[in-house]
Design a protein around this motif. Structure first.
Motif, mmCIF file in Angstrom:
data_model
loop_
_atom_site.group_PDB
_atom_site.id
_atom_site.type_symbol
_atom_site.label_atom_id
_atom_site.label_comp_id
_atom_site.label_asym_id
_atom_site.label_seq_id
_atom_site.Cartn_x
_atom_site.Cartn_y
_atom_site.Cartn_z
ATOM 1 N N LEU A 54 0.843 -1.209 0.000
ATOM 2 C CA LEU A 54 0.000 0.000 0.000
ATOM 3 C C LEU A 54 0.874 1.253 0.000
ATOM 4 C CD1 LEU A 54 -2.788 -1.075 2.545
ATOM 5 C CD2 LEU A 54 -2.972 -0.961 0.043
ATOM 6 N N HIS A 55 1.976 1.210 0.726
ATOM 7 C CA HIS A 55 2.902 2.357 0.777
ATOM 8 C C HIS A 55 3.559 2.572 -0.584
ATOM 9 C CE1 HIS A 55 5.555 5.288 2.450
ATOM 10 N NE2 HIS A 55 6.641 4.538 2.393
ATOM 11 N N GLU A 56 3.959 1.473 -1.219
ATOM 12 C CA GLU A 56 4.591 1.593 -2.554
ATOM 13 C C GLU A 56 3.621 2.225 -3.552
ATOM 14 O OE1 GLU A 56 7.245 -1.487 -3.947
ATOM 15 O OE2 GLU A 56 8.298 -0.096 -2.589
ATOM 16 N N ALA A 57 2.356 1.828 -3.475
ATOM 17 C CA ALA A 57 1.381 2.288 -4.467
ATOM 18 C C ALA A 57 0.797 3.655 -4.123
ATOM 19 C CB ALA A 57 0.254 1.257 -4.589
ATOM 20 N N PHE A 58 0.581 3.943 -2.836
ATOM 21 C CA PHE A 58 -0.231 5.124 -2.488
ATOM 22 C C PHE A 58 0.422 6.050 -1.465
ATOM 23 C CE2 PHE A 58 -3.164 1.415 -3.156
ATOM 24 C CZ PHE A 58 -3.537 1.742 -4.457
ATOM 25 N N ASP A 59 1.638 5.752 -1.049
ATOM 26 C CA ASP A 59 2.404 6.613 -0.149
ATOM 27 C C ASP A 59 1.703 6.812 1.209
ATOM 28 O OD1 ASP A 59 4.382 8.183 0.780
ATOM 29 O OD2 ASP A 59 4.241 9.742 -0.751
ATOM 30 N N LEU A 60 1.951 5.877 2.091
ATOM 31 C CA LEU A 60 1.312 5.887 3.414
ATOM 32 C C LEU A 60 1.904 6.992 4.286
ATOM 33 C CD1 LEU A 60 -0.618 4.409 5.325
ATOM 34 C CD2 LEU A 60 1.213 2.781 5.793
ATOM 35 N N GLY A 68 23.515 6.311 3.864
ATOM 36 C CA GLY A 68 23.323 5.282 4.883
ATOM 37 C C GLY A 68 21.898 4.771 4.858
ATOM 38 N N PHE A 69 21.517 4.051 5.925
ATOM 39 C CA PHE A 69 20.177 3.458 5.972
ATOM 40 C C PHE A 69 19.194 4.465 6.573
ATOM 41 C CE2 PHE A 69 16.745 0.984 7.726
ATOM 42 C CZ PHE A 69 16.509 0.058 6.723
ATOM 43 N N GLU A 70 18.055 4.662 5.915
ATOM 44 C CA GLU A 70 17.048 5.599 6.446
ATOM 45 C C GLU A 70 15.742 4.868 6.724
ATOM 46 O OE1 GLU A 70 16.276 9.020 4.021
ATOM 47 O OE2 GLU A 70 18.349 9.697 4.241
ATOM 48 N N ASN A 71 15.243 5.016 7.948
ATOM 49 C CA ASN A 71 13.934 4.434 8.271
ATOM 50 C C ASN A 71 12.832 5.167 7.514
ATOM 51 O OD1 ASN A 71 15.123 2.688 10.059
ATOM 52 N ND2 ASN A 71 14.593 3.871 11.876
ATOM 53 N N ALA A 72 11.722 4.487 7.264
ATOM 54 C CA ALA A 72 10.563 5.151 6.645
ATOM 55 C C ALA A 72 10.039 6.213 7.616
ATOM 56 C CB ALA A 72 9.479 4.126 6.340
ATOM 57 N N ALA A 73 9.400 7.254 7.067
ATOM 58 C CA ALA A 73 9.044 8.404 7.908
ATOM 59 C C ALA A 73 7.658 8.300 8.532
ATOM 60 C CB ALA A 73 9.119 9.670 7.059
ATOM 61 N N MET A 74 6.865 7.305 8.173
ATOM 62 C CA MET A 74 5.451 7.319 8.587
ATOM 63 C C MET A 74 5.285 7.218 10.104
ATOM 64 S SD MET A 74 4.663 3.464 7.454
ATOM 65 C CE MET A 74 5.285 3.912 5.892
ATOM 66 N N SER A 93 -6.253 1.823 10.525
ATOM 67 C CA SER A 93 -6.855 2.955 9.820
ATOM 68 C C SER A 93 -5.703 3.756 9.209
ATOM 69 C CB SER A 93 -7.642 3.771 10.844
ATOM 70 O OG SER A 93 -7.909 5.040 10.325
ATOM 71 N N LEU A 94 -5.797 4.046 7.911
ATOM 72 C CA LEU A 94 -4.621 4.535 7.176
ATOM 73 C C LEU A 94 -4.889 5.860 6.477
ATOM 74 C CD1 LEU A 94 -3.790 1.104 5.470
ATOM 75 C CD2 LEU A 94 -2.753 2.045 7.543
ATOM 76 N N LYS A 95 -3.876 6.738 6.531
ATOM 77 C CA LYS A 95 -3.946 7.995 5.768
ATOM 78 C C LYS A 95 -2.822 7.982 4.726
ATOM 79 C CE LYS A 95 -4.214 12.995 6.386
ATOM 80 N NZ LYS A 95 -3.011 13.595 5.822
ATOM 81 N N PHE A 96 -3.177 8.300 3.482
ATOM 82 C CA PHE A 96 -2.223 8.239 2.363
ATOM 83 C C PHE A 96 -1.994 9.626 1.767
ATOM 84 C CE2 PHE A 96 -4.502 4.202 2.517
ATOM 85 C CZ PHE A 96 -3.480 3.281 2.444
ATOM 86 N N ARG A 97 -0.849 9.772 1.087
ATOM 87 C CA ARG A 97 -0.640 11.009 0.301
ATOM 88 C C ARG A 97 -1.384 10.926 -1.031
ATOM 89 N NH1 ARG A 97 4.094 10.361 3.040
ATOM 90 N NH2 ARG A 97 4.430 11.972 4.601
ATOM 91 N N HIS A 98 -1.583 9.712 -1.554
ATOM 92 C CA HIS A 98 -2.372 9.516 -2.785
ATOM 93 C C HIS A 98 -3.476 8.501 -2.461
ATOM 94 C CE1 HIS A 98 0.850 11.633 -4.719
ATOM 95 N NE2 HIS A 98 1.721 10.749 -4.270
ATOM 96 N N PRO A 99 -4.575 8.970 -1.866
ATOM 97 C CA PRO A 99 -5.574 8.022 -1.330
ATOM 98 C C PRO A 99 -6.196 7.137 -2.402
ATOM 99 C CG PRO A 99 -6.086 10.315 -0.720
ATOM 100 C CD PRO A 99 -4.933 10.374 -1.644
ATOM 101 N N PRO A 100 -6.234 5.814 -2.175
ATOM 102 C CA PRO A 100 -6.865 4.897 -3.142
ATOM 103 C C PRO A 100 -8.347 4.699 -2.847
ATOM 104 C CG PRO A 100 -5.781 3.642 -1.426
ATOM 105 C CD PRO A 100 -5.569 5.092 -1.063
#
Ligand code: NAP
Length: 352
Positions: A158-164, A218-224, A244-251
């Motif tokens: 979901l993060h890859e497709a819609f940016d969680l 270096g290695f960066e953790n995801a920001a969500m 319950s999820l909020k996206f930058r590009h809501p599907p």
């Protein structure tokens, strides 16, 4: 193909017993030795198993004498189901002795050079272990906390497709997730325990590491951001989570369902024996997933999702279920060991 010797540490516990069961007739690995505490030392494993599902242990494993933490281990791969306070000191010692330690324990999951892996999600993070091997001859590779696995597996596509952007998670976790020293079924009959020590912080921290990436700096953790509430319920096995999820590009609901159903993960080419055909399955109907009905899908390795629907506050909400002892622990560690072997880590370690 000649099978590789493996040992199971914590073999008399809930997770260790499952690991021993999963190793019967494994095409790549042969159970060579088992370990537990000094209390169990010298006794045949078959007398001490913690997990009563699946009946008696298979011949060969049942007769194996249990070693203690102080004994010598010879197997290139050690699958660890040790309590975290024991793992904190023992696992680095075994890695320094040249073993590849594939661990369920939380003690080293967040160490910068220790990969925290779900093979379908972040198999390339295994490269973090190379610096350990160069330094010590062995390495520690970990799988996530039992409730994190299912949630991170659903977040990833979901993060890859819609940016969680952020998530609110409430869990309903099974009794076996606490091991043998956890609350009894009696404590949980007619009851819910609204606190699991350390679990809520682990959830956000581990998800961010699993979905993180290596960058030039270096290695960066995801920001969500993840807000978690964890509760123990009177279910034997299977952790359920409401998310319950909020996206930058809501599907739309259908788009999210399609992305989850078509997810196969990044390890198909590795041909890992423990990979389920469907890492995620979306179930129809308003009363699924349920622990008793759905936890064993894909031999316990498939994560099930249901009730995907619009959220009045964020964008989407849904339920996620995973088998804590299989996808969340024993099956996860075994799949990680298969990934390590397929990607050449066993051959690079001093014992390999
Ligand atoms: P468990 O049922 O309590 O089993 C603990 C195991 O560790 C037993 O085999 C025990 O041996 C052994 N042990 C205890 N003290 C020891 C010592 N001083 N030296 C060597 N071995 C020792 O625990 P579990 O639920 O299987 O969990 C094992 C690990 O996996 C923990 O780190 C846990 O956090 C993690 N984990 C658990 C789950 C889950 O769903 N349960 C999921 C993911 C991760 P004796 O029988 O001799 O005491």
């Amino acid at each position: 193909m000649e099978r590789i010797d493996v040992g199971v540490l914590g073999a008399t516990g809930m997770v260790g017993t499952r690991l021993v069961r999963l190793l019967e007739d494994h095409p790549w690995f042969r159970l060579r030795e088992v370990g537990a505490s000094g209390r169990s030392r010298g006794q045949p494993l078959g007398r001490l198993v913690a997990d009563d599902e699946g009946g008696p242990l298979w011949n060969g494993a049942a007769d194996m004498p249990v070693k203690s933490a102080d004994d010598q281990y010879s197997s290139p791969i050690l699958l660890s189901a040790l309590p975290s306070d024991i793992a904190r000191e023992l696992e680095p010692r075994l890695a320094k002795a040249g073993h590849l330690v594939v661990s369920n324990a939380s003690s080293h999951r967040m160490d910068p050079d220790v990969p925290l892996i779900i093979p379908e999600v972040n198999p390339d993070h295994i490269a973090l272990a190379h610096s350990q091997i160069e330094r010590t001859g062995g390495a520690i590779v970990t799988n996530p906390n039992c409730v994190v696995v299912g949630i991170a597996m659903v977040f990833h596509p979901l993060h890859e497709a819609f940016d969680l952007e952020h998530a609110v998670v409430t869990t309903f976790q099974a009794i076996s997730g606490a091991g043998r020293s956890g609350p009894s079924a009696g404590d949980l009959f007619d009851n819910v325990l609204p606190f699991i020590d350390g679990e809520e912080d682990k959830l956000g921290n581990e998800v961010r590491k699993i979905l993180g990436q290596s960058t030039k700096t270096g290695f960066e953790n995801a920001a969500m951001r993840v807000s978690a509430t964890c509760a123990r319920v009177g279910v034997a096995h299977g952790h359920l989570a409401s998310i319950s999820l909020k996206f930058r590009h809501p599907p739309q609901v259908d788009e999210a369902r399609d992305v989850l159903n078509s997810f196969r993960g990044g390890v198909l080419q590795d041909g890992l024996p423990g990979s389920p055909v469907h890492p995620i399955e979306v179930l129809e109907g308003n009363n699924r997933p349920q622990p008793r009905l759905d936890r064993d899908r894909g031999d316990g390795m498939t994560v099930t999702v249901g009730r995907i629907r619009p959220c009045e506050v964020h964008h989407l909400k849904m339920f996620v279920l995973s088998h804590n002892l299989v996808r969340g622990a024993a099956g996860a560690a075994l799949l990680n060991a298969e990934l390590c072997h397929a990607r050449g880590l066993t051959a690079r370690s001093a014992k390999g």
